[in-house]
Design a protein around this motif. Structure first.
Motif, mmCIF file in Angstrom:
data_model
loop_
_atom_site.group_PDB
_atom_site.id
_atom_site.type_symbol
_atom_site.label_atom_id
_atom_site.label_comp_id
_atom_site.label_asym_id
_atom_site.label_seq_id
_atom_site.Cartn_x
_atom_site.Cartn_y
_atom_site.Cartn_z
ATOM 1 N N ASN A 58 14.988 22.609 30.130
ATOM 2 C CA ASN A 58 13.884 23.566 30.084
ATOM 3 C C ASN A 58 13.605 24.051 28.668
ATOM 4 O O ASN A 58 12.442 24.150 28.246
ATOM 5 N N ASN A 73 10.154 23.398 26.648
ATOM 6 C CA ASN A 73 9.390 24.514 26.076
ATOM 7 C C ASN A 73 9.165 24.302 24.581
ATOM 8 O O ASN A 73 8.081 24.580 24.060
ATOM 9 N N ALA A 74 10.220 23.816 23.902
ATOM 10 C CA ALA A 74 10.104 23.576 22.457
ATOM 11 C C ALA A 74 9.047 22.501 22.204
ATOM 12 O O ALA A 74 8.215 22.637 21.301
ATOM 13 N N ILE A 94 6.573 32.972 18.806
ATOM 14 C CA ILE A 94 6.177 33.831 19.928
ATOM 15 C C ILE A 94 5.660 35.144 19.356
ATOM 16 O O ILE A 94 6.406 35.878 18.710
ATOM 17 N N ILE A 125 4.104 39.622 23.094
ATOM 18 C CA ILE A 125 4.591 39.028 24.350
ATOM 19 C C ILE A 125 6.095 38.749 24.319
ATOM 20 O O ILE A 125 6.666 38.314 25.311
ATOM 21 N N ILE A 137 8.587 37.262 27.827
ATOM 22 C CA ILE A 137 8.722 35.831 28.113
ATOM 23 C C ILE A 137 9.804 35.520 29.156
ATOM 24 O O ILE A 137 9.739 34.488 29.793
ATOM 25 N N PHE A 178 5.726 34.971 34.036
ATOM 26 C CA PHE A 178 4.970 35.191 32.795
ATOM 27 C C PHE A 178 4.772 33.840 32.111
ATOM 28 O O PHE A 178 5.736 33.138 31.792
ATOM 29 N N THR A 179 3.538 33.469 31.892
ATOM 30 C CA THR A 179 3.258 32.204 31.208
ATOM 31 C C THR A 179 2.005 32.327 30.358
ATOM 32 O O THR A 179 1.109 33.112 30.681
ATOM 33 N N MET A 202 4.200 27.790 35.213
ATOM 34 C CA MET A 202 4.598 28.631 36.345
ATOM 35 C C MET A 202 5.225 29.930 35.840
ATOM 36 O O MET A 202 5.281 30.929 36.549
ATOM 37 N N MET A 238 8.342 30.422 35.362
ATOM 38 C CA MET A 238 9.639 30.673 36.006
ATOM 39 C C MET A 238 10.806 30.138 35.180
ATOM 40 O O MET A 238 11.954 30.498 35.405
ATOM 41 N N GLY A 239 10.503 29.232 34.239
ATOM 42 C CA GLY A 239 11.565 28.533 33.517
ATOM 43 C C GLY A 239 12.580 29.456 32.856
ATOM 44 O O GLY A 239 13.769 29.422 33.174
ATOM 45 N N LEU A 240 12.104 30.310 31.951
ATOM 46 C CA LEU A 240 13.033 31.144 31.190
ATOM 47 C C LEU A 240 13.726 32.153 32.083
ATOM 48 O O LEU A 240 14.906 32.472 31.890
ATOM 49 N N SER A 241 12.992 32.650 33.087
ATOM 50 C CA SER A 241 13.596 33.627 33.986
ATOM 51 C C SER A 241 14.755 33.003 34.768
ATOM 52 O O SER A 241 15.850 33.580 34.868
ATOM 53 N N SER A 266 10.392 28.842 16.884
ATOM 54 C CA SER A 266 11.293 29.754 17.600
ATOM 55 C C SER A 266 12.667 29.122 17.752
ATOM 56 O O SER A 266 12.802 27.902 17.752
ATOM 57 N N PHE A 273 15.902 29.454 20.462
ATOM 58 C CA PHE A 273 16.536 30.016 21.656
ATOM 59 C C PHE A 273 18.012 29.688 21.581
ATOM 60 O O PHE A 273 18.407 28.628 21.098
HETATM 61 P P1 ADP Z 1 6.298 28.193 31.407
HETATM 62 O O1 ADP Z 1 6.886 27.113 30.516
HETATM 63 O O2 ADP Z 1 5.936 27.691 32.772
HETATM 64 O O3 ADP Z 1 5.174 28.943 30.763
HETATM 65 P P2 ADP Z 1 8.700 29.727 30.794
HETATM 66 O O4 ADP Z 1 9.326 30.861 31.552
HETATM 67 O O5 ADP Z 1 9.580 28.581 30.466
HETATM 68 O O6 ADP Z 1 7.455 29.266 31.670
HETATM 69 O O7 ADP Z 1 8.071 30.296 29.446
HETATM 70 C C1 ADP Z 1 7.338 31.502 29.450
HETATM 71 C C2 ADP Z 1 6.495 31.618 28.193
HETATM 72 O O8 ADP Z 1 7.329 31.823 27.050
HETATM 73 C C3 ADP Z 1 5.669 30.394 27.851
HETATM 74 O O9 ADP Z 1 4.467 30.329 28.579
HETATM 75 C C4 ADP Z 1 5.441 30.592 26.349
HETATM 76 O O10 ADP Z 1 4.392 31.518 26.107
HETATM 77 C C5 ADP Z 1 6.729 31.269 25.899
HETATM 78 N N1 ADP Z 1 7.667 30.297 25.290
HETATM 79 C C6 ADP Z 1 8.760 29.762 25.864
HETATM 80 N N2 ADP Z 1 9.387 28.933 25.013
HETATM 81 C C7 ADP Z 1 8.676 28.942 23.846
HETATM 82 C C8 ADP Z 1 8.808 28.291 22.553
HETATM 83 N N3 ADP Z 1 9.824 27.450 22.285
HETATM 84 N N4 ADP Z 1 7.878 28.581 21.622
HETATM 85 C C9 ADP Z 1 6.855 29.426 21.866
HETATM 86 N N5 ADP Z 1 6.671 30.059 23.049
HETATM 87 C C10 ADP Z 1 7.578 29.835 24.032
#
Ligand code: ADP
Length: 255
Positions: free
Chosen positions: A144, A148-149, A184, A188, A192, A197-198, A204, A206-209, A232, A234
């Motif tokens: 995930n 995202n990256a 980011i 916001i 995140i 929150f997307t 969706m 849901m990934g980070l949560s 960013s 993580f």
């Molecule tokens: P999704 O990928 O479905 O949007 P996530 O929960 O994984 O859901 O991510 C939520 C939000 O966090 C993303 O929509 C984005 O705005 C932000 N985000 C996550 N990872 C990154 C990243 N590596 N760089 C910039 N923004 C990020």
């Protein structure tokens, strides 16, 4: 006797962790699904009123039906996501060599990394079996963060670089995933990790949560440690647990 007690305690912990993740998810899903349902009920009420008027307003009814369809689709999307999650195997905890697991995930993501013309650097220094974890969940977390990256670097002209590192510090394994995407924005940053929150059109949210809940259930953490226009980073941590004297298998948890 001590070993038996330890086995029992660990099995209990694994069950509790799984329940925590599912419980949190259920709560947010109930909340999220309630919104489109209330929307549908109020749009139906409005449609009925427009139809019952002396001069029925078909245009307003059409707009309300459109709202009902959108809300229905949103609810169906949430149910689909839930069904996919519910299929997860019960949490089986095993000893995991984190570097091997990251390599496996990078192999899975290799095609996508190539397709998006991203340069990958992996510096994996966490060495031999270190953590007790649910392998599937841990793979999902790493995957995930990588996806995202990659998403963050889409459509950017700057050099697209993905750097994945692992290391050992004190009694923790530390894994970081850095990209050279857009970062980011401050407003916001605090949201995140919230469920749903997307900022992505087809996201969706849901990934980070889910990733954070999974890491916390493993006794670890997941945070964003740096973000700027240049990208960013993580980072997640997992405690290193000394290998037990012997293994035991209890319903849903193997140690
Ligand atoms: P999704 O990928 O479905 O949007 P996530 O929960 O994984 O859901 O991510 C939520 C939000 O966090 C993303 O929509 C984005 O705005 C932000 N985000 C996550 N990872 C990154 C990243 N590596 N760089 C910039 N923004 C990020």
């Amino acid at each position: 006797e001590t070993e038996d007690a330890l086995c029992g305690a660990r099995a209990g912990l694994a069950r509790a962790s799984h329940l925590t993740v599912m419980g949190e998810l259920a709560a947010s899903i109930v909340h999220e699904i309630n919104q489109p349902l209330s929307g549908i009920v109020s749009s139906v009420g409005a449609s009925l009123r427009w139809l019952q008027a002396d001069q029925p307003n078909i245009e307003e009814v059409r707009a309300s039906l459109e709202n009902i369809r959108n809300a229905g689709q949103r609810a169906a999307e949430i149910v689909r996501a839930l069904r996919a999650l519910a299929k997860q195997e019960p949490a089986v905890m095993v000893s995991v060599a984190i570097d091997d697991l990251i390599q496996d995930v990078l192999a899975l993501a290799a095609v996508e990394i190539g397709k998006r013309r991203v340069r990958l650097t992996a510096r994996l220094d966490a060495a031999s079996p270190q953590v007790f974890a649910n392998r599937t969940q841990l793979q999902q977390v790493v995957f995930n963060l990588i996806m995202n990256a990659l998403d963050a670097m889409d459509n950017r002209e700057t050099p697209r670089e993905l750097v994945v590192t692992s290391s050992l510090r004190d009694r923790s394994v530390i894994v970081s995933v850095r990209d050279t995407g857009g970062g980011i924005p401050e407003p916001i940053l605090g949201r995140i990790f919230d469920p749903f929150f997307t900022t992505k059109e087809s996201g969706m949210g849901m990934g980070l949560s889910i990733c954070r809940s999974a890491m916390e259930a493993h006794g670890g953490t997941l945070e964003v440690v740096a973000t700027s226009e240049g990208g960013s980073t993580f980072m997640f941590t997992l405690p290193v647990i000394p290998a037990p004297g012997r293994s035991c298998v209890t319903a849903g948890a193997e140690w």
